[in-house]
Design a protein around this motif. Sequence first.
Motif, PDB file in Angstrom:
ATOM      1  N   THR A 190     -74.843 -26.876  60.329  1.00  0.00           N
ATOM      2  CA  THR A 190     -73.494 -26.272  60.302  1.00  0.00           C
ATOM      3  C   THR A 190     -73.643 -24.758  60.341  1.00  0.00           C
ATOM      4  OG1 THR A 190     -73.526 -26.314  57.876  1.00  0.00           O
ATOM      5  CG2 THR A 190     -72.524 -28.191  59.004  1.00  0.00           C
ATOM      6  N   PRO A 191     -73.293 -24.119  61.449  1.00  0.00           N
ATOM      7  CA  PRO A 191     -73.445 -22.657  61.561  1.00  0.00           C
ATOM      8  C   PRO A 191     -72.327 -21.867  60.853  1.00  0.00           C
ATOM      9  CG  PRO A 191     -72.638 -23.570  63.608  1.00  0.00           C
ATOM     10  CD  PRO A 191     -72.879 -24.735  62.717  1.00  0.00           C
ATOM     11  N   TYR A 192     -71.326 -22.565  60.294  1.00  0.00           N
ATOM     12  CA  TYR A 192     -70.213 -21.867  59.626  1.00  0.00           C
ATOM     13  C   TYR A 192     -69.905 -22.533  58.292  1.00  0.00           C
ATOM     14  CZ  TYR A 192     -69.157 -19.474  64.036  1.00  0.00           C
ATOM     15  OH  TYR A 192     -69.235 -18.699  65.164  1.00  0.00           O
ATOM     16  N   ASP A 193     -69.297 -21.696  57.411  1.00  0.00           N
ATOM     17  CA  ASP A 193     -68.650 -22.187  56.190  1.00  0.00           C
ATOM     18  C   ASP A 193     -67.160 -21.898  56.308  1.00  0.00           C
ATOM     19  OD1 ASP A 193     -70.959 -23.109  54.964  1.00  0.00           O
ATOM     20  OD2 ASP A 193     -71.437 -21.156  54.074  1.00  0.00           O
ATOM     21  N   VAL A 194     -66.301 -22.716  55.644  1.00  0.00           N
ATOM     22  CA  VAL A 194     -64.849 -22.538  55.697  1.00  0.00           C
ATOM     23  C   VAL A 194     -64.323 -22.302  54.277  1.00  0.00           C
ATOM     24  CG1 VAL A 194     -62.637 -23.571  56.314  1.00  0.00           C
ATOM     25  CG2 VAL A 194     -64.652 -23.993  57.746  1.00  0.00           C
ATOM     26  N   ASP A 195     -63.577 -21.242  54.138  1.00  0.00           N
ATOM     27  CA  ASP A 195     -62.929 -20.956  52.846  1.00  0.00           C
ATOM     28  C   ASP A 195     -61.703 -21.870  52.713  1.00  0.00           C
ATOM     29  OD1 ASP A 195     -61.496 -19.990  50.691  1.00  0.00           O
ATOM     30  OD2 ASP A 195     -62.125 -17.925  51.053  1.00  0.00           O
ATOM     31  N   PRO A 196     -61.678 -22.767  51.703  1.00  0.00           N
ATOM     32  CA  PRO A 196     -60.552 -23.706  51.591  1.00  0.00           C
ATOM     33  C   PRO A 196     -59.222 -23.035  51.299  1.00  0.00           C
ATOM     34  CG  PRO A 196     -61.971 -23.848  49.667  1.00  0.00           C
ATOM     35  CD  PRO A 196     -62.663 -22.943  50.632  1.00  0.00           C
ATOM     36  N   ILE A 197     -59.219 -21.785  50.821  1.00  0.00           N
ATOM     37  CA  ILE A 197     -57.975 -21.087  50.492  1.00  0.00           C
ATOM     38  C   ILE A 197     -57.461 -20.339  51.715  1.00  0.00           C
ATOM     39  CG2 ILE A 197     -56.871 -19.390  49.016  1.00  0.00           C
ATOM     40  CD1 ILE A 197     -57.865 -21.640  47.333  1.00  0.00           C
ATOM     41  N   SER A 198     -58.300 -19.443  52.237  1.00  0.00           N
ATOM     42  CA  SER A 198     -57.868 -18.613  53.361  1.00  0.00           C
ATOM     43  C   SER A 198     -58.075 -19.303  54.712  1.00  0.00           C
ATOM     44  CB  SER A 198     -58.634 -17.281  53.348  1.00  0.00           C
ATOM     45  OG  SER A 198     -60.037 -17.519  53.529  1.00  0.00           O
ATOM     46  N   LEU A 199     -58.860 -20.394  54.708  1.00  0.00           N
ATOM     47  CA  LEU A 199     -59.172 -21.129  55.936  1.00  0.00           C
ATOM     48  C   LEU A 199     -59.911 -20.273  56.976  1.00  0.00           C
ATOM     49  CD1 LEU A 199     -55.867 -23.156  56.435  1.00  0.00           C
ATOM     50  CD2 LEU A 199     -57.950 -23.841  55.252  1.00  0.00           C
ATOM     51  N   GLU A 200     -60.598 -19.266  56.491  1.00  0.00           N
ATOM     52  CA  GLU A 200     -61.382 -18.410  57.365  1.00  0.00           C
ATOM     53  C   GLU A 200     -62.820 -18.945  57.472  1.00  0.00           C
ATOM     54  OE1 GLU A 200     -60.427 -15.945  59.226  1.00  0.00           O
ATOM     55  OE2 GLU A 200     -58.331 -16.133  58.531  1.00  0.00           O
ATOM     56  N   ARG A 201     -63.386 -18.851  58.672  1.00  0.00           N
ATOM     57  CA  ARG A 201     -64.763 -19.276  58.886  1.00  0.00           C
ATOM     58  C   ARG A 201     -65.695 -18.094  58.686  1.00  0.00           C
ATOM     59  NH1 ARG A 201     -65.284 -22.102  64.645  1.00  0.00           N
ATOM     60  NH2 ARG A 201     -65.036 -19.875  65.170  1.00  0.00           N
TER      61      ARG A 201
END
Length: 302
Positions: A190-201
């Motif tokens: 997985t080359p990205y993480d996702v912020d569950p609040i802001s939904l930013e990668r």
Amino acid sequence: MNRNDPDSTSLELLLDTITNTFGGVLFLTMLVVLQLRTNKVVEATVAGNKSTSSSTDALREELHRRTDEVNLLKQVAGAQGRSMGHLTSGDAKKIFQQILEHRATLQELASDSSRSLAAIERETGKTEHLKSQLEDQRAKIALEQQRREELKRQMARERVVRTRTAELPTLRATEKREFPVVVRFGKLYTPYDVDPISLERSRHLDDFLPLGEENGAVRLTPNPLQGIPLDSSEKSESMLERLWNQFPKEHFYVCGAVWDDSFTEFSSLKSSLVAHGIEYRLIPTAAGDVIEEGSASGAFVQ
């Protein structure tokens, strides 16, 4: 007027004549030998019995008788000589020459026949050898045909065993954002993480190795020693569970670039995605292909 060619009867007469001639010569020879012996006997008798007149008379009678025999033999020899003269001249000579020529022709034909028979025997041997080779080739062809049919049956059985019937997934359009993942070496990256609040990668490249820049873009490749193994083990299921529990599936779908060395392991990832109700789409990738990062809209997911 020329005479016609002699027939078989003329040939028989010629043979009789030759036989008689040979007999006459033999008789003449015997006559000469007898005359010589008679002269010797007369001389010896006269020398040994001069004193006996009766013996002289007897010898004289014997001499007259022998002389008559010699005259008779001379007449026979003369007849035989005349016959030989006829054989060496005229038609008889011609016929004899023809006999000699025919005999030579027969000998030549016999030689030709022997050579022809020898050649026929050689060719017959070659023909039998070729027939044997042909039979061997036919046997090999039949054996190969049997093997081919057996291989066809084996392939049919393997096809039945290995054939799987699968229903094609139903694709639907989505407006969700894309969350890229890479499946390679039997692992999930997985080359990205996702912020569950802001939904930013945010980039997460700890599991990748840099390959340098090309045309202003950074090239990366998965690290075989990192990633989440897709082997259906408890560790793998636990790591996938933790990942998907934090994944905002209402806003994102998973876009998986699956390399050809990990098609089998992808079934574990698919089962996990379906179990968590996460939409996904696949990008089959072969060795040597390059995946470029970009935006996607109106994608179809499963």
